[in-house]
Design a protein around this motif. Structure first.
Motif, mmCIF file in Angstrom:
data_model
loop_
_atom_site.group_PDB
_atom_site.id
_atom_site.type_symbol
_atom_site.label_atom_id
_atom_site.label_comp_id
_atom_site.label_asym_id
_atom_site.label_seq_id
_atom_site.Cartn_x
_atom_site.Cartn_y
_atom_site.Cartn_z
ATOM 1 N N TYR A 2 78.601 -67.752 -21.285
ATOM 2 C CA TYR A 2 77.594 -67.195 -22.198
ATOM 3 C C TYR A 2 77.990 -65.785 -22.646
ATOM 4 O O TYR A 2 77.885 -65.444 -23.835
ATOM 5 C CB TYR A 2 76.247 -67.178 -21.485
ATOM 6 N N THR B 103 68.174 -66.784 -27.227
ATOM 7 C CA THR B 103 68.682 -67.536 -26.077
ATOM 8 C C THR B 103 67.535 -68.085 -25.248
ATOM 9 O O THR B 103 66.668 -67.328 -24.810
ATOM 10 C CB THR B 103 69.566 -66.637 -25.194
ATOM 11 N N ILE C 178 70.833 -70.318 -28.765
ATOM 12 C CA ILE C 178 71.641 -70.706 -27.607
ATOM 13 C C ILE C 178 70.722 -71.252 -26.529
ATOM 14 O O ILE C 178 69.611 -70.747 -26.344
ATOM 15 C CB ILE C 178 72.431 -69.493 -27.075
#
Length: 301
Positions: free
Chosen positions: A252, A264, A219
């Motif tokens: 998120y 992430t 991510i």
């Protein structure tokens, strides 16, 4: 996670690469090399832009080599131009293959975009028409890249400001079909999803649910700038030059609830702040990651 060899991969899918840890990382910037080596900050990984390292030597490689000894690494490409109408630049791909061989990163990613035309390279990530011709071309380019690199590519969803009237499918469906045909993974840029959804008046939750979330390997989180378009409508610009917006943090959190703790990256490529401010954002992301229970796929990894 175990590496799957090309002979073990099924349905023509590429070999899987070692995975990043499901923790928060930051982009590695030259301003921070020395501090990182002195302080060994508690981050999950670092990410670099491949095109900053496509030379044989120099100080960037010196420091990256030292930091790579201590931390997992993600390499993020910006120059393959996967959506271009012309063939891939073979020289660029070979230099990229050498870089990945040298550092053996846990992840490699590129953008769903184009940035070249003929001999001209445009310093931007430009949008695509989502139709069958583009789908065939993008899949062929990704197949070529994964075959040469012998690893899975993570494809990043773009931030866009225009849409093509002759597109025959929406962006999420297009990405899903690319993943299905090539076996590539998805780099889910939550900021890009939010930016595009605001700019095009999409339902961002519907967009996210339509993506192949099972394929997310990393991510990205970043900041944006805000302006107005010619009609006076709100326009968001993916500038990577500001802290992550509160709306993106909320999105998120929703994503983590859908897919579980996932590596992430906090991106900052402009107006680079002091290292401590980047670490604060990473710590915030890490707190959200720590609050998420492992998904079934993570528990079995």
């Amino acid at each position: 996670m175990m590496i799957v060899s090309p002979t073990q991969a099924t349905n023509g899918a590429p070999a899987l690469s070692p995975q990043l840890p499901p923790r928060a990382g930051i982009g590695l910037k030259s301003q921070h090399y020395q501090q990182i080596l002195e302080r060994n900050p508690a981050v999950g990984f670092f990410e670099v832009h491949a095109e900053n390292y496509l030379v044989a030597g120099g100080p960037f490689h010196h420091y990256l080599g030292l930091i790579r000894e201590r931390y997992p690494l993600s390499i993020h490409g910006v120059g393959l131009s996967l959506g271009a109408q012309q063939p891939l630049d073979r020289e660029h791909l070979e230099r990229l293959a050498s870089l990945l061989e040298r550092y053996q990163p846990q992840a490699f990613s590129e953008h769903l975009a184009w940035s070249s035309h003929g001999d001209v390279f445009l310093n931007d990530l430009l949008p695509l028409a989502y139709d069958n011709a583009t789908l065939t071309r993008v899949c062929a380019h990704i197949d070529q890249v994964q075959s040469r690199l012998q690893r899975q590519l993570l494809l990043e969803n773009p931030a866009t400001y225009v849409e093509f009237a002759h597109s025959s499918m929406d962006e999420a469906a297009f990405i899903g079909e690319v993943v299905r045909r090539t076996g590539c993974g998805l780099l889910l840029d939550v900021n890009n999803a939010y930016v595009s959804s605001i700019n095009h008046h999409w339902d961002v939750q519907a967009y996210l649910h339509a993506l192949p979330l099972h394929a997310v390997g990393e991510i990205h989180l970043a900041g944006f700038a805000e302006d107005r378009d010619a009609a006076g409508e709100r326009l968001l610009i993916d500038n990577h030059g500001a802290p992550v917006d509160a709306a993106v943090w909320r999105l998120y959190t929703e994503v983590l609830q859908l897919i579980g703790a996932t590596p992430t990256l906090l991106e900052r490529d402009n107006a680079i702040p002091p290292l401590d401010l980047l670490l604060e954002e990473a710590q915030h992301a890490q707190a959200l990651l720590d609050a998420i229970q492992p998904t079934r796929r993570q528990a079995s990894a």
